[in-house]
Design a protein around this motif. Structure first.
Motif, PDB file in Angstrom:
ATOM      1  N   LEU A  86      44.559  60.695 -55.753  1.00 43.25           N
ATOM      2  CA  LEU A  86      44.822  60.941 -54.343  1.00 43.25           C
ATOM      3  C   LEU A  86      46.274  60.641 -53.974  1.00 43.25           C
ATOM      4  O   LEU A  86      46.896  59.730 -54.527  1.00 43.25           O
ATOM      5  CB  LEU A  86      43.911  60.084 -53.459  1.00 43.25           C
ATOM      6  CG  LEU A  86      42.434  60.467 -53.401  1.00 43.25           C
ATOM      7  CD1 LEU A  86      41.664  59.447 -52.569  1.00 43.25           C
ATOM      8  CD2 LEU A  86      42.231  61.876 -52.834  1.00 43.25           C
ATOM      9  N   SER A  89      44.445  62.543 -46.255  1.00 45.78           N
ATOM     10  CA  SER A  89      44.627  61.306 -45.497  1.00 45.78           C
ATOM     11  C   SER A  89      43.836  61.273 -44.206  1.00 45.78           C
ATOM     12  O   SER A  89      43.523  60.198 -43.692  1.00 45.78           O
ATOM     13  CB  SER A  89      46.114  61.094 -45.194  1.00 45.78           C
ATOM     14  OG  SER A  89      46.847  60.948 -46.388  1.00 45.78           O
ATOM     15  N   ASP A  91      48.045  51.361 -49.047  1.00 49.88           N
ATOM     16  CA  ASP A  91      48.175  51.565 -50.495  1.00 49.88           C
ATOM     17  C   ASP A  91      47.089  50.786 -51.244  1.00 49.88           C
ATOM     18  O   ASP A  91      46.498  51.289 -52.200  1.00 49.88           O
ATOM     19  CB  ASP A  91      49.555  51.106 -50.971  1.00 49.88           C
ATOM     20  CG  ASP A  91      50.679  51.795 -50.238  1.00 49.88           C
ATOM     21  OD1 ASP A  91      50.777  53.027 -50.319  1.00 49.88           O
ATOM     22  OD2 ASP A  91      51.457  51.101 -49.566  1.00 49.88           O
ATOM     23  N   ALA A 128      40.775  57.261 -48.138  1.00 51.45           N
ATOM     24  CA  ALA A 128      40.482  57.318 -49.574  1.00 51.45           C
ATOM     25  C   ALA A 128      38.987  57.394 -49.876  1.00 51.45           C
ATOM     26  O   ALA A 128      38.548  58.187 -50.706  1.00 51.45           O
ATOM     27  CB  ALA A 128      41.107  56.105 -50.270  1.00 51.45           C
ATOM     28  N   TYR A 150      47.096  57.164 -58.338  1.00 49.93           N
ATOM     29  CA  TYR A 150      47.470  57.099 -56.922  1.00 49.93           C
ATOM     30  C   TYR A 150      48.921  57.523 -56.774  1.00 49.93           C
ATOM     31  O   TYR A 150      49.795  57.044 -57.492  1.00 49.93           O
ATOM     32  CB  TYR A 150      47.279  55.686 -56.388  1.00 49.93           C
ATOM     33  CG  TYR A 150      47.848  55.481 -54.992  1.00 49.93           C
ATOM     34  CD1 TYR A 150      47.446  56.277 -53.928  1.00 49.93           C
ATOM     35  CD2 TYR A 150      48.788  54.477 -54.741  1.00 49.93           C
ATOM     36  CE1 TYR A 150      47.958  56.096 -52.651  1.00 49.93           C
ATOM     37  CE2 TYR A 150      49.305  54.279 -53.469  1.00 49.93           C
ATOM     38  CZ  TYR A 150      48.887  55.099 -52.431  1.00 49.93           C
ATOM     39  OH  TYR A 150      49.408  54.925 -51.173  1.00 49.93           O
ATOM     40  N   LEU A 195      40.097  54.132 -55.509  1.00 52.99           N
ATOM     41  CA  LEU A 195      40.323  55.027 -56.650  1.00 52.99           C
ATOM     42  C   LEU A 195      39.799  54.437 -57.948  1.00 52.99           C
ATOM     43  O   LEU A 195      39.512  55.169 -58.899  1.00 52.99           O
ATOM     44  CB  LEU A 195      41.816  55.341 -56.774  1.00 52.99           C
ATOM     45  CG  LEU A 195      42.340  56.398 -55.798  1.00 52.99           C
ATOM     46  CD1 LEU A 195      43.855  56.377 -55.735  1.00 52.99           C
ATOM     47  CD2 LEU A 195      41.845  57.788 -56.195  1.00 52.99           C
ATOM     48  N   SER A 221      44.163  49.976 -50.130  1.00 51.74           N
ATOM     49  CA  SER A 221      42.885  50.647 -49.922  1.00 51.74           C
ATOM     50  C   SER A 221      42.709  51.799 -50.906  1.00 51.74           C
ATOM     51  O   SER A 221      41.643  51.961 -51.512  1.00 51.74           O
ATOM     52  CB  SER A 221      42.799  51.155 -48.481  1.00 51.74           C
ATOM     53  OG  SER A 221      41.663  51.969 -48.284  1.00 51.74           O
ATOM     54  N   TYR A 222      43.762  52.598 -51.059  1.00 52.51           N
ATOM     55  CA  TYR A 222      43.679  53.713 -52.010  1.00 52.51           C
ATOM     56  C   TYR A 222      43.460  53.211 -53.428  1.00 52.51           C
ATOM     57  O   TYR A 222      42.608  53.736 -54.167  1.00 52.51           O
ATOM     58  CB  TYR A 222      44.952  54.569 -51.945  1.00 52.51           C
ATOM     59  CG  TYR A 222      44.895  55.653 -50.895  1.00 52.51           C
ATOM     60  CD1 TYR A 222      44.648  56.972 -51.233  1.00 52.51           C
ATOM     61  CD2 TYR A 222      45.078  55.359 -49.545  1.00 52.51           C
ATOM     62  CE1 TYR A 222      44.587  57.972 -50.272  1.00 52.51           C
ATOM     63  CE2 TYR A 222      45.022  56.343 -48.570  1.00 52.51           C
ATOM     64  CZ  TYR A 222      44.770  57.653 -48.935  1.00 52.51           C
ATOM     65  OH  TYR A 222      44.697  58.635 -47.997  1.00 52.51           O
ATOM     66  N   ARG A 223      44.209  52.203 -53.825  1.00 51.35           N
ATOM     67  CA  ARG A 223      44.053  51.689 -55.181  1.00 51.35           C
ATOM     68  C   ARG A 223      42.644  51.150 -55.409  1.00 51.35           C
ATOM     69  O   ARG A 223      42.050  51.343 -56.481  1.00 51.35           O
ATOM     70  CB  ARG A 223      45.089  50.586 -55.436  1.00 51.35           C
ATOM     71  CG  ARG A 223      46.527  51.087 -55.493  1.00 51.35           C
ATOM     72  CD  ARG A 223      46.808  51.888 -56.752  1.00 51.35           C
ATOM     73  NE  ARG A 223      46.771  51.076 -57.921  1.00 51.35           N
ATOM     74  CZ  ARG A 223      47.846  50.475 -58.447  1.00 51.35           C
ATOM     75  NH1 ARG A 223      49.036  50.625 -57.873  1.00 51.35           N
ATOM     76  NH2 ARG A 223      47.744  49.750 -59.530  1.00 51.35           N
ATOM     77  N   SER A 274      48.545  59.786 -50.595  1.00 54.72           N
ATOM     78  CA  SER A 274      48.456  59.315 -49.218  1.00 54.72           C
ATOM     79  C   SER A 274      49.663  59.795 -48.432  1.00 54.72           C
ATOM     80  O   SER A 274      50.780  59.811 -48.943  1.00 54.72           O
ATOM     81  CB  SER A 274      48.396  57.782 -49.184  1.00 54.72           C
ATOM     82  OG  SER A 274      48.618  57.300 -47.874  1.00 54.72           O
ATOM     83  N   ASP A 287      46.239  65.460 -50.702  1.00 64.66           N
ATOM     84  CA  ASP A 287      46.414  64.548 -49.575  1.00 64.66           C
ATOM     85  C   ASP A 287      45.308  64.847 -48.576  1.00 64.66           C
ATOM     86  O   ASP A 287      45.376  65.829 -47.843  1.00 64.66           O
ATOM     87  CB  ASP A 287      47.786  64.756 -48.934  1.00 64.66           C
ATOM     88  CG  ASP A 287      47.786  64.297 -47.475  1.00 64.66           C
ATOM     89  OD1 ASP A 287      47.226  63.223 -47.200  1.00 64.66           O
ATOM     90  OD2 ASP A 287      48.317  65.036 -46.622  1.00 64.66           O
TER      91      ASP A 287
END
Length: 675
Positions: free
Chosen positions: A195, A179, A213, A183, A225, A220, A215-217, A197, A177
Motif C-alpha cells: 500500500l 488512503s 505510517d 490501511a 509499504y 500490512l 498504522s500502515y506498517r 499512503s 493509494d
C-alpha cells in the motif's frame, strides 16, 4: 486445609507452565522474541536492496513537452538520486498517448525509470488500464519491483475488482493509494500487494508525526509499504472546490528524518510538478506552454516566481542514507525557505482554511497553522555556523537539529521578528564562508491583495575539499529523542530519550546512540483500561527506570515480587469484582489492611481467595484458547498491533499473570489463619 495446599500446588505448577511459554506471549522488555533490547528499536532495520525513491509526476501538466524537455527533468531527478517518476495519468489528460510515448522515449535515452499511477479521480476503464500496462511494462524504462512491473494509483477503491483481472493478465505488482479507506479496509479488498499512503501532511497546528505510517506498517504485516514525503501544501482552485493549506514549515526536513527511522520499503515524493497544490520539487520553466493551466481558476498565480527546485539539493545525501544506510558528503549545501507574505501583512486570506472540512477535518485560520519563520537545512561534512538575514538584519539563527557525529543534515528555523526585505543564508566554518545565497522578499505587498501561502525556496552548494562519511550507519543508531500524543507524551519522551521509541505509540524526533540502562528484569503492565500500545512502553520503562509522573502502575513480576499497596476494603473488593467481570487487573491486591478486625480479616481473605480462584479458572481457559489460536504467530515480535485480529493474547496473559500473583499472595495469609 488439604484443599488449600492442593490449590497452592496447582497454582505453582501452572505458573511454571506459563513461565515456560512466557517468551512467546509476554510483552516483557528484554525478550529475544519480543522487544529487542540489543537494538533498542525493533522497527529499525538495516536497509534492504530493493529500496527506491520515486517522484509523483503529473503528466497532465506536461502535455506540450518534447522528448528533450522530459530528458531535462529526468536528468535533474537522477542527479537528486530519485529512481523513477510515478506517472500520474488521468483518463481525460490532454495528449495522453503522445505524452506517455515521449516520456518512455526520454527515459530509455536517459537510463531513467517510469511506472504508471492511474488517477481514478476520473474513472478508468479496465480495458484502457490493461492497454497501457501491456504496451509499456516490457519497455526497458519501465520500473519493476520484485521482478514484476510496478503499478500504483491515486485512489480508485471502487474499481478494485478490476484489478483481479488486470493483475492476472499483466503479472503486475499492485501498490495502490486507497488512503480514503485507510490501511485496514484497503487490504480487505484483497487486491493490493502493498500500500501507498497519501497522508504526507500534518493535521492542524502541529508538526508531522509517524502515527499513520505505523498504522500502515501494522496492518500490512510484512507487505511492502510506500511512505509519502512532501514539502508543502497550499491550493486555491475554485474550479475544483479546493482552497486550503496544511502546515509545511519544517516538513521537508522532518519527513526525511522520519523516513530514516521508519525505514519504509519505498518512498514517493509528492510531487515533482503539481503546481496547483504547491508541493512541487521540480523546476518551474515558466516558458513552457500550459505549465500553469492547472491554476487557470485560481484568483492569482501563486506558483509563478516561486521556485522550489533547490529543495532537491538535500536529496543525494539523505536518499543514499535511506537506501544504503550510509552516505558521503562530497558537496556541502544550504537551503532556506519561507513564505513571501507574513501573517502580519494584513492581506486577505482569500478564503483559505487550515485543514479542510471536505476531508472531515476541523478547520483553522491559516494564521493559526503557518509560522512566520525562515526555515533552513544544510548538508555539511562538519559543524559550521548558519547566518540568516531579512532586510539586512541578522536574525541570530542557530541549528535546532544536528546529525549524530556532526556529518549529515542540520536544520533550524528562526522567527522573522517582524522584519521585511530580502532574505539571505550563509554558512561559515571558523569564520570562513562556505556557501551563501540570497533572493526572494518577505513583504506586506500581496498579489491581488491576497496572501500567498506558497513557499519561496533558495539555496546553494560548494564542493567539500575532503569528503566525509558518518562513522556509524543508520542501522547502528537508535532514537534519542521523541514524543507522543495525549497520555503517551510523557512516557514516550522518557523512553525515546534513552533508546526505545516504538512506532504506533511514539514518534522519534532524533537519532543517535542511546546509552541504555541495564535491565532490571522487572515486568511492567499497563493499567487495566489502557490500550495495547502501552505494553512495550510499560515493559521497557519498568525494566529500565521508573518513568516520571507516575505513569506506570507496577504489576507482579515474573517471580511474584508483589507490590504491597495500601488499599481500603472497598477498593480491594471492587478490583476483584472487575477481574471477575472483565478478566482485567485494575491494581494489585495484597493482604488485608492492618486496621481490620481479626474476623473481618479472615472473611475478607477467604472471600478474596474464592473470587480469585473463579477468576483464575476463567482466565486459564481464555489463555489456553488464545495461546492455541496464535501458535502460528509466535515467530512475530509481540506487539499487539502487528498481530492478526483476535490473536492478541497480551491482555489475557497480563490478567493471568497478575491473578496468579494475587492468588499466591492470598495463600500465605490463608494458610496462617486459625480456621
Amino acid at each position: 486445609m488439604n484443599l488449600l495446599l492442593l490449590l497452592s500446588s496447582a497454582l505453582l505448577l501452572f505458573n511454571k507452565l506459563v513461565s515456560a511459554n512466557a517468551d512467546s506471549v509476554t510483552p516483557e522488555y528484554g525478550s529475544g522474541r519480543n522487544l529487542q533490547r540489543e537494538t533498542a528499536a525493533a522497527q529499525l532495520t538495516c536497509p534492504r536492496n530493493e529500496k527506491s525513491v520515486f517522484a509523483h509526476f503529473m503528466v497532465g501538466n506536461a502535455y506540450t513537452w518534447t522528448v528533450a524537455q522530459w530528458e531535462r527533468d529526468m536528468a535533474i531527478a537522477s542527479n537528486a538520486h530519485i529512481d523513477a517518476f510515478a506517472l500520474n495519468i488521468a483518463s481525460n489528460d490532454r495528449n495522453l498517448a503522445s505524452s506517455i510515448s515521449h516520456a518512455f522515449e526520454a527515459a530509455s535515452n536517459s537510463g531513467f525509470k517510469l511506472f504508471f499511477s492511474f488517477d481514478y479521480a476520473n474513472n478508468w476503464l479496465k480495458s484502457d488500464v490493461l492497454k497501457y500496462i501491456n504496451q509499456y511494462s516490457g519497455n526497458v524504462a519501465y520500473f519493476h519491483y520484485k521482478s514484476k512491473p510496478f503499478v500504483s494509483t491515486f485512489e480508485g477503491p471502487g474499481s478494485s475488482d478490476d484489478w483481479v483481472d488486470i493483475k492476472a493478465q499483466t503479472g503486475c505488482f499492485f501498490m495502490p493509494d486507497y488512503s480514503s479507506l485507510g490501511a485496514k479496509e484497503a487490504l480487505k479488498l484483497g487486491v493490493a500487494d502493498g500500500l501507498f499512503s497519501w497522508a504526507a501532511w500534518p493535521w492542524g497546528p502541529i508538526d508531522m508525526n509517524t502515527y499513520v505510517d505505523a498504522s500502515y506498517r501494522d496492518f500490512l504485516k510484512g507487505l511492502p509499504y510506500m511512505m509519502p514525503i512532501s514539502p508543502w501544501f497550499f491550493t486555491n482552485l475554485p474550479q475544483w472546490d479546493k482552497n486550503w493549506l496544511w502546515r509545511g514549515d519544517d516538513l521537508w526536513y522532518d519527513r526525511w528524518e522520519e523516513a530514516l527511522y521508519v525505514q519504509p520499503d519505498l518512498i514517493e515524493i509528492i510531487s515533482w510538478n503539481d503546481f496547483g497544490e504547491s508541493h512541487y520539487v521540480g523546476p518551474v520553466d515558466e516558458t513552457d506552454e500550459g505549465i500553469f493551466d492547472a491554476l487557470a481558476s485560481a484568483p492569482y498565480n501563486y506558483a509563478k516566481g516561486m521556485p522550489h527546485a533547490t529543495w532537491l539539493l538535500l536529496l543525494p545525501f539523505v536518499i543514499d542514507l535511506y537506501k544504503f544506510g550510509t552516505a558521503t558528503v562530497k558537496v556541502e549545501t544550504a537551503v532556506t525557505w519561507f513564505r513571501p507574505n507574513p501573517n502580519s501583512a494584513g492581506c486577505s486570506d482569500g478564503g483559505t482554511t487550515g485543514n479542510t472540512a471536505s476531508q472531515l477535518q476541523i478547520e483553522f485560520k491559516p494564521t493559526e497553522i503557518m509560522q512566520d519563520k525562515v526555515f533552513f537545512s544544510a548538508v555539511l561534512g562538519a559543524y559550521a555556523d548558519v547566518f540568516i538575514t531579512v532586510g539586512g538584519v541578522d536574525l541570530g539563527a542557530k541549528w535546532e537539529n544536528k546529525p549524530y557525529g556532526g556529518i549529515g543534515i542540520y536544520h533550524g528555523s528562526i522567527d522573522i521578528g517582524g522584519h521585511l526585505g530580502e532574505v539571505s543564508i550563509e554558512i561559515k566554518r571558523n569564520g570562513v564562508s562556505i556557501t551563501s545565497s540570497h533572493g526572494g522578499q518577505i513583504t506586506n505587498a500581496c498579489q491581488g491583495g491576497i496572501q500567498n501561502f506558497n513557499a519561496y525556496v533558495m539555496g546553494s552548494s560548494a564542493p567539500l575539499g575532503t569528503s566525509s562519511t558518518p562513522t556509524i550507519p543508520i542501522c547502528g543508531l537508535n532514537c534519542t529523542s521523541g514524543s507522543g500524543t495525549g497520555n503517551f507524551k510523557q512516557i514516550c519522551e522518557f523512553s525515546c530519550g534513552i533508546g526505545y521509541c516504538p512506532l504506533g505509540a511514539c514518534f522519534c524526533t532524533g537519532m543517535g546512540v542511546a546509552t541504555l540502562p541495564p535491565s532490571k528484569n522487572v515486568v511492567g503492565y499497563p493499567n487495566a483500561n489502557e490500550d495495547a500500545n502501552y505494553l512495550g512502553l510499560c515493559a521497557f520503562g519498568k525494566s529500565a527506570i521508573n518513568p516520571p509522573g507516575g505513569v506506570l502502575t507496577i504489576r507482579p513480576t515474573s517471580n511474584f515480587d508483589i507490590l504491597k499497596s495500601k488499599l481500603d476494603l472497598n477498593n480491594q473488593i471492587h478490583d476483584v469484582q472487575i477481574l471477575l467481570k472483565q478478566s482485567k487487573v485494575g491494581r494489585v491486591v495484597t493482604r488485608p489492611p492492618d486496621d481490620l478486625s481479626n474476623l473481618q480479616s479472615k472473611m475478607l481473605t477467604v472471600y478474596q481467595l474464592a473470587i480469585t480462584a473463579i477468576v483464575l479458572l476463567n482466565t486459564v481457559a481464555q489463555y489456553l484458547v488464545c495461546h492455541w489460536r496464535r501458535r502460528q504467530y509466535l515467530h512475530l515480535p509481540h506487539q499487539a498491533a502487528r498481530l492478526a485480529p483476535g490473536m492478541d493474547c497480551s491482555k489475557v496473559y497480563a490478567a493471568l499473570h497478575a491473578t496468579l500473583g494475587i492468588a499466591r499472595s492470598m495463600l500465605v495469609p490463608v494458610l496462617e489463619l486459625d480456621l
